[in-house]
Design an enzyme around this catalytic site. Structure first.
Site, PDB file in Angstrom:
ATOM      1  N   THR A  46      42.814  43.258  45.287  1.00 32.15           N
ATOM      2  CA  THR A  46      43.540  44.525  45.257  1.00 32.15           C
ATOM      3  C   THR A  46      43.827  45.022  46.662  1.00 32.15           C
ATOM      4  O   THR A  46      44.958  45.402  46.983  1.00 32.15           O
ATOM      5  CB  THR A  46      42.708  45.589  44.506  1.00 32.15           C
ATOM      6  OG1 THR A  46      42.366  45.106  43.216  1.00 32.15           O
ATOM      7  CG2 THR A  46      43.477  46.889  44.376  1.00 32.15           C
ATOM      8  N   THR A  47      42.802  45.007  47.515  1.00 34.54           N
ATOM      9  CA  THR A  47      42.936  45.498  48.882  1.00 34.54           C
ATOM     10  C   THR A  47      43.890  44.635  49.691  1.00 34.54           C
ATOM     11  O   THR A  47      44.524  45.119  50.633  1.00 34.54           O
ATOM     12  CB  THR A  47      41.558  45.549  49.563  1.00 34.54           C
ATOM     13  OG1 THR A  47      40.622  46.176  48.682  1.00 34.54           O
ATOM     14  CG2 THR A  47      41.600  46.326  50.863  1.00 34.54           C
ATOM     15  N   TYR A 109      47.850  45.361  31.655  1.00 33.76           N
ATOM     16  CA  TYR A 109      49.016  45.697  30.832  1.00 33.76           C
ATOM     17  C   TYR A 109      48.926  45.153  29.406  1.00 33.76           C
ATOM     18  O   TYR A 109      49.194  45.879  28.456  1.00 33.76           O
ATOM     19  CB  TYR A 109      50.336  45.229  31.485  1.00 33.76           C
ATOM     20  CG  TYR A 109      51.550  45.748  30.735  1.00 33.76           C
ATOM     21  CD1 TYR A 109      51.962  47.063  30.902  1.00 33.76           C
ATOM     22  CD2 TYR A 109      52.228  44.949  29.832  1.00 33.76           C
ATOM     23  CE1 TYR A 109      53.043  47.558  30.197  1.00 33.76           C
ATOM     24  CE2 TYR A 109      53.313  45.433  29.116  1.00 33.76           C
ATOM     25  CZ  TYR A 109      53.712  46.745  29.298  1.00 33.76           C
ATOM     26  OH  TYR A 109      54.768  47.235  28.585  1.00 33.76           O
ATOM     27  N   TYR A 135      36.189  40.351  37.300  1.00 37.25           N
ATOM     28  CA  TYR A 135      36.461  41.595  38.025  1.00 37.25           C
ATOM     29  C   TYR A 135      36.791  42.662  37.006  1.00 37.25           C
ATOM     30  O   TYR A 135      37.863  42.646  36.397  1.00 37.25           O
ATOM     31  CB  TYR A 135      37.605  41.368  39.010  1.00 37.25           C
ATOM     32  CG  TYR A 135      37.964  42.537  39.900  1.00 37.25           C
ATOM     33  CD1 TYR A 135      37.169  43.678  39.997  1.00 37.25           C
ATOM     34  CD2 TYR A 135      39.123  42.492  40.679  1.00 37.25           C
ATOM     35  CE1 TYR A 135      37.507  44.724  40.821  1.00 37.25           C
ATOM     36  CE2 TYR A 135      39.478  43.539  41.514  1.00 37.25           C
ATOM     37  CZ  TYR A 135      38.674  44.649  41.577  1.00 37.25           C
ATOM     38  OH  TYR A 135      39.023  45.699  42.397  1.00 37.25           O
ATOM     39  N   ARG A 140      42.376  50.206  37.021  1.00 36.64           N
ATOM     40  CA  ARG A 140      43.590  49.495  37.434  1.00 36.64           C
ATOM     41  C   ARG A 140      44.258  48.769  36.269  1.00 36.64           C
ATOM     42  O   ARG A 140      45.472  48.619  36.247  1.00 36.64           O
ATOM     43  CB  ARG A 140      43.249  48.459  38.505  1.00 36.64           C
ATOM     44  CG  ARG A 140      42.854  49.028  39.849  1.00 36.64           C
ATOM     45  CD  ARG A 140      44.072  49.218  40.737  1.00 36.64           C
ATOM     46  NE  ARG A 140      43.679  49.584  42.085  1.00 36.64           N
ATOM     47  CZ  ARG A 140      44.528  49.685  43.100  1.00 36.64           C
ATOM     48  NH1 ARG A 140      45.809  49.419  42.928  1.00 36.64           N
ATOM     49  NH2 ARG A 140      44.102  50.048  44.294  1.00 36.64           N
ATOM     50  N   LYS A 164      32.214  41.421  39.461  1.00 38.06           N
ATOM     51  CA  LYS A 164      32.413  42.551  40.369  1.00 38.06           C
ATOM     52  C   LYS A 164      32.704  43.749  39.482  1.00 38.06           C
ATOM     53  O   LYS A 164      33.710  43.772  38.774  1.00 38.06           O
ATOM     54  CB  LYS A 164      33.582  42.289  41.313  1.00 38.06           C
ATOM     55  CG  LYS A 164      33.961  43.493  42.169  1.00 38.06           C
ATOM     56  CD  LYS A 164      35.222  43.228  42.988  1.00 38.06           C
ATOM     57  CE  LYS A 164      35.633  44.475  43.762  1.00 38.06           C
ATOM     58  NZ  LYS A 164      36.901  44.273  44.516  1.00 38.06           N
ATOM     59  N   ILE A 206      31.445  43.968  47.046  1.00 38.63           N
ATOM     60  CA  ILE A 206      32.741  43.506  47.528  1.00 38.63           C
ATOM     61  C   ILE A 206      33.449  44.771  47.992  1.00 38.63           C
ATOM     62  O   ILE A 206      33.843  45.607  47.187  1.00 38.63           O
ATOM     63  CB  ILE A 206      33.514  42.740  46.443  1.00 38.63           C
ATOM     64  CG1 ILE A 206      32.740  41.457  46.100  1.00 38.63           C
ATOM     65  CG2 ILE A 206      34.932  42.416  46.912  1.00 38.63           C
ATOM     66  CD1 ILE A 206      33.350  40.621  44.992  1.00 38.63           C
TER      67      ILE A 206
END
Length: 294
Positions: A46-47, A109, A135, A140, A164, A206
């Site tokens: 993501t980052t 989604y 994850y 998100r 994570k 993380i």
């Protein structure tokens, strides 16, 4: 054995002003992280703005990171997708590039059922031979991997080794770790929950914070593992105002701003992300000064 213990950086992807990947600066960021004590690099998450990288860019960034890290610390690649076949492709290519493991985000989604999530992750994991971290970030993706599903995957799929967790739900994490009985390697996905996660048996974090404060994030984990829980907790609490500022707008908008303020040249963001609002940027700069980064 865990892929890593301690603080892994969810590393940013630096861009030139024209939006292309700035590999020269990326190499500098990798070296700075290793010098700062970071225990692993998590690339194209993501980052790292993986959602706006083309597949070709995505894989080239992974290859570059593996090459520059050169085995000094583990490299874990974000290869998740809401399309199972795409996640298989990215994961297989990342394995060929030499990563130490992959991080698979919950399909976004589609809003799959728990059965669908199980089958998705199993298919991807079965297509490769390296460790897989799940994850779990419902904020998100709109979907939560339930504790029972995480444990089932870690028990039944040999190379799915942990998760994570960025749910922000400590009670749910506690339930998962109780059910797991040691079969789940847990990593905090939130910089404000590192010590609580370690207390529940976590292996580390993380971290977004590590982009600007790698030594502090590393030491937070190391002190805990060495038995200095009070010292670890102090580092956690001292970081809270900065962590709040780093998430006052959606990640990675603030952390890229912070790095640019420090002269680390993270570059711009790719749309639809935009530069920080002035009031939030001022809040971030103040928090960085208080923390000693500026």
């Amino acid at each position: 054995m865990a892929i890593f213990t301690g603080a892994g950086v969810a590393i940013i992807t630096p861009f030139h002003e024209d939006g292309s990947v700035n590999y020269e600066k990326f190499a500098e960021h990798i070296e700075a992280q290793i010098a700062g004590g970071t225990d692993a690099i998590i690339v194209c998450g993501t980052t790292g703005e993986a959602s706006t990288l083309t597949h070709e860019e995505h894989l080239e960034v992974i290859r570059f990171c593996v090459e520059k890290t050169a085995g000094r610390i583990p490299v874990i690649a974000g290869t998740g997708s809401n399309c199972t076949e795409t996640a298989v492709y990215l994961s297989q290519e990342a394995e060929k590039a030499g990563v130490d493991g992959v991080l698979l985000v919950t399909p976004y989604y589609n809003k799959a059922t728990q059965k669908g999530l199980y089958e998705h992750f199993k298919i991807v994991a079965d297509s490769i031979h390296i460790p897989v971290l799940l994850y779990n970030i419902p904020g998100r993706t709109g979907v939560t991997i339930q504790p029972e599903t995480v444990v089932k995957l870690c028990r039944e799929v040999p190379n799915i080794i942990g998760v994570k967790d960025a749910t922000g739900n400590i009670s749910m994490v506690a339930k998962m770790m109780s059910l797991a009985d040691g079969c789940v390697d847990l990593y905090s996905g939130n910089d404000n929950e590192v010590v609580p996660m370690l207390a529940l048996g976590g292996k580390g974090v993380i971290s977004v914070l590590s982009n600007v404060a790698p030594r502090q994030a590393h030491d937070m984990c190391e002190k805990f593992f060495e038995g200095d829980v009070a010292g670890s907790c102090k580092l956690q609490l001292d970081a809270i105002p900065l962590v709040d500022a780093l998430f006052c707008e959606v990640n990675p908008i603030p952390v890229k701003k912070a790095m640019n303020l420090m002269g680390l040249e993270a570059g711009p963001l790719r749309r639809p992300l935009t530069e920080m609002e002035e009031a939030n940027a001022a809040k971030l700069e103040a928090a960085m000064k208080d923390y000693g980064l500026l």
